[in-house]
Design a protein around this motif. Structure first.
Motif, PDB file in Angstrom:
ATOM      1  N   ALA A   5       0.832  -1.205   0.000  1.00  0.00           N
ATOM      2  CA  ALA A   5       0.000   0.000   0.000  1.00  0.00           C
ATOM      3  C   ALA A   5       0.871   1.262   0.000  1.00  0.00           C
ATOM      4  O   ALA A   5       1.880   1.326   0.709  1.00  0.00           O
ATOM      5  N   PRO A   6       0.480   2.272  -0.806  1.00  0.00           N
ATOM      6  CA  PRO A   6       1.264   3.513  -0.909  1.00  0.00           C
ATOM      7  C   PRO A   6       1.519   4.187   0.442  1.00  0.00           C
ATOM      8  O   PRO A   6       2.598   4.734   0.660  1.00  0.00           O
ATOM      9  N   ASP A  11       5.913   5.887   4.484  1.00  0.00           N
ATOM     10  CA  ASP A  11       6.535   5.915   5.810  1.00  0.00           C
ATOM     11  C   ASP A  11       7.998   5.469   5.772  1.00  0.00           C
ATOM     12  O   ASP A  11       8.765   5.787   6.672  1.00  0.00           O
ATOM     13  N   TYR A  12       8.396   4.740   4.740  1.00  0.00           N
ATOM     14  CA  TYR A  12       9.780   4.264   4.628  1.00  0.00           C
ATOM     15  C   TYR A  12      10.727   5.324   4.066  1.00  0.00           C
ATOM     16  O   TYR A  12      11.941   5.211   4.197  1.00  0.00           O
ATOM     17  N   VAL A  13      10.183   6.344   3.428  1.00  0.00           N
ATOM     18  CA  VAL A  13      11.004   7.379   2.795  1.00  0.00           C
ATOM     19  C   VAL A  13      11.827   8.108   3.852  1.00  0.00           C
ATOM     20  O   VAL A  13      11.327   8.478   4.913  1.00  0.00           O
ATOM     21  N   GLY A  14      13.120   8.302   3.538  1.00  0.00           N
ATOM     22  CA  GLY A  14      13.999   9.017   4.461  1.00  0.00           C
ATOM     23  C   GLY A  14      15.430   8.550   4.316  1.00  0.00           C
ATOM     24  O   GLY A  14      15.763   7.767   3.421  1.00  0.00           O
ATOM     25  N   GLN A  32       6.841   3.201  -6.240  1.00  0.00           N
ATOM     26  CA  GLN A  32       7.927   2.238  -6.127  1.00  0.00           C
ATOM     27  C   GLN A  32       9.027   2.858  -5.273  1.00  0.00           C
ATOM     28  O   GLN A  32       9.359   4.038  -5.420  1.00  0.00           O
ATOM     29  N   LEU A  33       9.599   2.033  -4.382  1.00  0.00           N
ATOM     30  CA  LEU A  33      10.685   2.509  -3.537  1.00  0.00           C
ATOM     31  C   LEU A  33      12.018   2.322  -4.241  1.00  0.00           C
ATOM     32  O   LEU A  33      12.227   1.343  -4.964  1.00  0.00           O
ATOM     33  N   TYR A  34      12.916   3.269  -3.991  1.00  0.00           N
ATOM     34  CA  TYR A  34      14.284   3.196  -4.487  1.00  0.00           C
ATOM     35  C   TYR A  34      15.226   3.446  -3.318  1.00  0.00           C
ATOM     36  O   TYR A  34      14.903   4.230  -2.409  1.00  0.00           O
ATOM     37  N   VAL A  48       8.936  -8.041  -1.176  1.00  0.00           N
ATOM     38  CA  VAL A  48       8.624  -9.464  -1.004  1.00  0.00           C
ATOM     39  C   VAL A  48       7.703  -9.651   0.200  1.00  0.00           C
ATOM     40  O   VAL A  48       7.105 -10.702   0.369  1.00  0.00           O
ATOM     41  N   SER A  49       7.591  -8.610   1.045  1.00  0.00           N
ATOM     42  CA  SER A  49       6.598  -8.536   2.113  1.00  0.00           C
ATOM     43  C   SER A  49       6.361  -7.052   2.383  1.00  0.00           C
ATOM     44  O   SER A  49       6.986  -6.199   1.742  1.00  0.00           O
ATOM     45  N   ASN A  50       5.498  -6.730   3.342  1.00  0.00           N
ATOM     46  CA  ASN A  50       5.251  -5.313   3.644  1.00  0.00           C
ATOM     47  C   ASN A  50       6.468  -4.611   4.224  1.00  0.00           C
ATOM     48  O   ASN A  50       6.559  -3.384   4.170  1.00  0.00           O
ATOM     49  N   THR A  51       7.421  -5.364   4.765  1.00  0.00           N
ATOM     50  CA  THR A  51       8.595  -4.744   5.398  1.00  0.00           C
ATOM     51  C   THR A  51       9.924  -5.171   4.784  1.00  0.00           C
ATOM     52  O   THR A  51      10.972  -4.645   5.141  1.00  0.00           O
ATOM     53  N   ARG A  52       9.907  -6.102   3.848  1.00  0.00           N
ATOM     54  CA  ARG A  52      11.156  -6.623   3.284  1.00  0.00           C
ATOM     55  C   ARG A  52      11.165  -6.444   1.766  1.00  0.00           C
ATOM     56  O   ARG A  52      10.193  -6.771   1.098  1.00  0.00           O
TER      57      ARG A  52
END
Length: 89
Positions: A5-6, A11-14, A32-34, A48-52
């Motif tokens: 989910a976007p 929340d991972y950005v930083g 998409q995260l980079y 591959v999961s919500n946190t990995r």
């Protein structure tokens, strides 16, 4: 590869500091995260999961760690048999 989910991705950005002069910067572009480590190219992170997330074209994974409130507090870079934690700045 799964869809995350976007609002979780945002929340991972930083910036995450793994060593005094080694920081991984996480950005979000078109849902998409980079990840971009100090002095390296920006690479796609595939969930591959919500946190990995698997690092595309590199034998590495990034795992995000959440606090009790569900907010991102750190990540762990899994690469070459090593686990390198980095605190969110």
């Amino acid at each position: 590869i799964i869809t995350v989910a976007p609002q979780i991705l945002k929340d991972y950005v930083g910036a995450y500091q793994l060593a005094p002069n080694f920081i991984i910067t996480i950005t979000l572009e078109e849902n998409q995260l980079y990840g971009q480590a100090t002095g390296q190219n920006k690479l796609l992170l595939q969930p591959v999961s919500n946190t990995r997330f698997k690092v595309k074209d590199v034998d590495a994974e990034v795992e995000f760690k959440l606090n009790a409130e569900g907010k991102t507090e750190s990540l762990i870079l899994h690469q070459g048999g090593r686990e390198m934690p980095g605190k969110k700045q």
